[in-house]
Design an enzyme around this catalytic site. Structure first.
Site, PDB file in Angstrom:
ATOM      1  N   ARG A   1       0.856  -1.199   0.000  1.00  0.00           N
ATOM      2  CA  ARG A   1       0.000   0.000   0.000  1.00  0.00           C
ATOM      3  C   ARG A   1       0.891   1.247   0.000  1.00  0.00           C
ATOM      4  O   ARG A   1       0.585   2.252  -0.628  1.00  0.00           O
ATOM      5  CB  ARG A   1      -0.952   0.024   1.201  1.00  0.00           C
ATOM      6  CG  ARG A   1      -1.706   1.334   1.271  1.00  0.00           C
ATOM      7  CD  ARG A   1      -2.858   1.438   2.267  1.00  0.00           C
ATOM      8  NE  ARG A   1      -2.843   0.494   3.342  1.00  0.00           N
ATOM      9  CZ  ARG A   1      -2.082   0.613   4.449  1.00  0.00           C
ATOM     10  NH1 ARG A   1      -1.282   1.652   4.613  1.00  0.00           N
ATOM     11  NH2 ARG A   1      -2.129  -0.309   5.375  1.00  0.00           N
TER      12      ARG A   1
ATOM     13  N   TYR B   1     -16.627  17.579 -14.204  1.00  0.00           N
ATOM     14  CA  TYR B   1     -17.094  16.196 -14.380  1.00  0.00           C
ATOM     15  C   TYR B   1     -18.210  15.891 -13.366  1.00  0.00           C
ATOM     16  O   TYR B   1     -18.082  16.229 -12.174  1.00  0.00           O
ATOM     17  CB  TYR B   1     -15.898  15.269 -14.172  1.00  0.00           C
ATOM     18  CG  TYR B   1     -16.214  13.805 -14.239  1.00  0.00           C
ATOM     19  CD1 TYR B   1     -16.547  13.204 -15.441  1.00  0.00           C
ATOM     20  CD2 TYR B   1     -16.170  13.017 -13.095  1.00  0.00           C
ATOM     21  CE1 TYR B   1     -16.836  11.855 -15.495  1.00  0.00           C
ATOM     22  CE2 TYR B   1     -16.456  11.661 -13.149  1.00  0.00           C
ATOM     23  CZ  TYR B   1     -16.789  11.093 -14.349  1.00  0.00           C
ATOM     24  OH  TYR B   1     -17.072   9.753 -14.403  1.00  0.00           O
TER      25      TYR B   1
ATOM     26  N   ASP C   1      -7.902  19.837 -13.112  1.00  0.00           N
ATOM     27  CA  ASP C   1      -8.166  18.526 -13.704  1.00  0.00           C
ATOM     28  C   ASP C   1      -7.763  18.611 -15.177  1.00  0.00           C
ATOM     29  O   ASP C   1      -8.433  19.269 -15.974  1.00  0.00           O
ATOM     30  CB  ASP C   1      -9.655  18.190 -13.537  1.00  0.00           C
ATOM     31  CG  ASP C   1     -10.017  16.824 -14.107  1.00  0.00           C
ATOM     32  OD1 ASP C   1      -9.285  16.317 -14.988  1.00  0.00           O
ATOM     33  OD2 ASP C   1     -11.047  16.272 -13.694  1.00  0.00           O
TER      34      ASP C   1
ATOM     35  N   LYS D   1      -8.600   7.762 -18.897  1.00  0.00           N
ATOM     36  CA  LYS D   1      -8.925   8.390 -20.173  1.00  0.00           C
ATOM     37  C   LYS D   1      -7.679   8.401 -21.069  1.00  0.00           C
ATOM     38  O   LYS D   1      -7.136   7.360 -21.373  1.00  0.00           O
ATOM     39  CB  LYS D   1      -9.509   9.770 -19.914  1.00  0.00           C
ATOM     40  CG  LYS D   1     -10.565   9.803 -18.793  1.00  0.00           C
ATOM     41  CD  LYS D   1     -11.831   9.027 -19.097  1.00  0.00           C
ATOM     42  CE  LYS D   1     -12.741   8.841 -17.901  1.00  0.00           C
ATOM     43  NZ  LYS D   1     -13.105  10.037 -17.167  1.00  0.00           N
TER      44      LYS D   1
HETATM   45  C1  LIG Z   1     -13.611  10.414 -15.909  1.00  0.00           C
HETATM   46  C2  LIG Z   1     -13.244  11.712 -15.333  1.00  0.00           C
HETATM   47  C3  LIG Z   1     -13.009  11.870 -13.967  1.00  0.00           C
HETATM   48  C4  LIG Z   1     -13.188  10.726 -12.985  1.00  0.00           C
HETATM   49  O1  LIG Z   1     -12.258   9.731 -13.194  1.00  0.00           O
HETATM   50  P1  LIG Z   1     -12.524   8.156 -12.881  1.00  0.00           P
HETATM   51  O2  LIG Z   1     -11.258   7.528 -13.290  1.00  0.00           O
HETATM   52  O3  LIG Z   1     -13.717   7.754 -13.695  1.00  0.00           O
HETATM   53  O4  LIG Z   1     -12.817   8.068 -11.412  1.00  0.00           O
HETATM   54  C5  LIG Z   1     -12.623  13.106 -13.509  1.00  0.00           C
HETATM   55  N1  LIG Z   1     -12.484  14.159 -14.351  1.00  0.00           N
HETATM   56  C6  LIG Z   1     -12.713  14.058 -15.670  1.00  0.00           C
HETATM   57  C7  LIG Z   1     -12.548  15.251 -16.552  1.00  0.00           C
HETATM   58  C8  LIG Z   1     -13.102  12.832 -16.204  1.00  0.00           C
HETATM   59  O5  LIG Z   1     -13.349  12.750 -17.522  1.00  0.00           O
END
Ligand SMILES: *Cc1c(COP(=O)(O)O)cnc(C)c1O
Length: 390
Positions: free
Chosen positions: A56, A108, A180, A205
């Site tokens: 961890r 998001y 983000d 992504k």
């Molecule tokens: C998908 C996404 C998230 C969340 O990520 P997960 O891996 O699904 O928890 C946060 N911000 C953006 C812009 C996203 O497209």
């Protein structure tokens, strides 16, 4: 032994993407970071170990991924998590009950849900504003503001936030700017260089890019922030497994190649969409008609693979998303394959309807994640689906 220093700041992005992170495996000289599928590590004696005690806290495969993405963002410390939302959870744990966050209204949907349904209950306060309008960001700051949280471009309205200006507002308030960067990726946008304190990714992504794992990442430059994030990562424990780290690391090696293709395809498709009579509006920062196109050109090196279009009604949007053949109807984005989605009922269903309406996220809005296929095939697919949608 590797001949290049992965952290060498002179190395260009495509080179860093291939070389940053993994050091040659000391046992066999494996070129790729091995998957350390283990929970613990043998100690030679009490307190005598190789820096690895329990998985961890430390895992060499995870560290390879963390070093790689930190280098791509131009940061010094990376922290991997089990999902993008777990990375958000860790970022918000830098705060204490009573603290206030100014957040983009168009973040998001899952980020909005975590803030309003989990963190608000535990004592954090949030004000959601359109971060394209910096006056609104400045006006929302209170004496308790400790974080400004933005996405740029936003999902799915593709609005931009001027990161340098947002960074100045945050630092005047003594608050952290957290960005983000999932949509743009460090290939097109490097928030730490523009004044951000922390960059967040859903590695699910573009960074992984192959739609075969779920993960998250935080990147910081400041050592004090990194020390607290390391404590939170271990103390809260939302760490990814080594196999998912390995997949994401493998994905980042081709990030530069993939992003060039996503961007080239999306530019062609966005321009083509503006000429289709059934498409009432195209949201893409690479189009001169985008109200923040100049900012996009200044702040980003390219515009990425995400496009939203307004089709005018839920009926037409429904027919369209059900008629595409190459564009698969699915949540998520950023993979090599093209996806299509209906934000109002899919990714943004958890955002209250009145808030969706206020930011232009209508029932006729459709979002495209343009993949790296041959663009002529993608245009032909959209063309036949538009005809069928009527
Ligand atoms: C998908 C996404 C998230 C969340 O990520 P997960 O891996 O699904 O928890 C946060 N911000 C953006 C812009 C996203 O497209």
């Amino acid at each position: 032994m590797t001949k290049v220093l992965p952290e060498d700041p002179k190395l260009r992005f495509g080179t860093l993407a291939v070389h940053a992170g993994p050091t040659p495996d000391p046992l066999a000289g494996a070129v790729m970071a091995p998957i350390y599928q283990t929970s613990t590590y043998v100690q030679a004696g009490l307190g005598k170990h190789k820096g690895y005690e329990y998985a961890r806290t430390q895992n060499p495969t995870r560290e390879a991924l963390e070093r790689s993405i930190a280098a791509l963002e131009g940061g010094r410390h990376g922290f991997a998590f089990g999902s993008g939302l777990a990375a958000l959870d860790a970022a918000l744990k830098l705060l204490s009950a009573g603290d206030h966050v100014v957040c983009g209204e168009n973040v998001y949907g899952g980020s909005h849900r975590q803030m309003t349904h989990i963190w608000a209950r535990l004592g954090l306060a949030f004000t959601f504003v359109d971060t394209a309008d910096l006056q609104r960001v400045a006006d929302a700051v209170t004496p308790h503001t400790k974080m400004v949280y933005v996405e740029t471009p936003t999902n799915p309205m593709m609005r931009l936030c001027d990161l340098q200006a947002a960074g100045e507002i945050a630092s005047r308030a003594g608050a952290l700017l957290v960005v983000d960067n999932t949509f743009a990726t460090p290939y097109f946008q490097r928030p730490l260089e523009l004044g951000a304190d922390l960059v967040l990714h859903s590695t699910t992504k573009y960074l992984n890019g192959h739609s075969d794992m779920v993960g998250g990442m935080l990147v910081a430059t400041r050592d004090d922030l990194a020390e607290r994030l390391a404590f939170i990562q271990n103390g809260s424990g939302a760490v990814p497994g080594p196999f998912d780290c390995w997949l994401a690391l493998r994905g980042t090696k081709t990030l530069a190649l993939r992003m060039r293709q996503h961007d080239a395809n999306a530019r062609r498709i966005a321009e083509w969409l503006t000429r289709q009579p059934n498409v009432q509006h195209v949201y893409y920062p690479g189009l001169p008609l985008h109200p923040q196109h100049d900012l996009a050109c200044r702040q980003m090196k390219g515009f990425g693979g995400m496009i939203s279009i307004e089709l005018g009604s839920i009926e037409r949007a429904t027919r369209f998303v059900e008629r595409t053949r190459l564009f698969a109807l699915a949540e998520s984005l950023g993979g090599v394959e093209s996806l299509i989605g209906h934000p109002a009922t899919m990714t943004h269903a958890s955002v209250p309807p009145e808030m969706r309406r206020a930011m232009g996220l209508t029932d006729g809005l459709v979002r495209l994640s343009v993949g790296i296929e041959d663009v002529e095939d993608l245009v032909a697919d959209l063309d036949q689906a538009l005809v069928a949608a009527g």
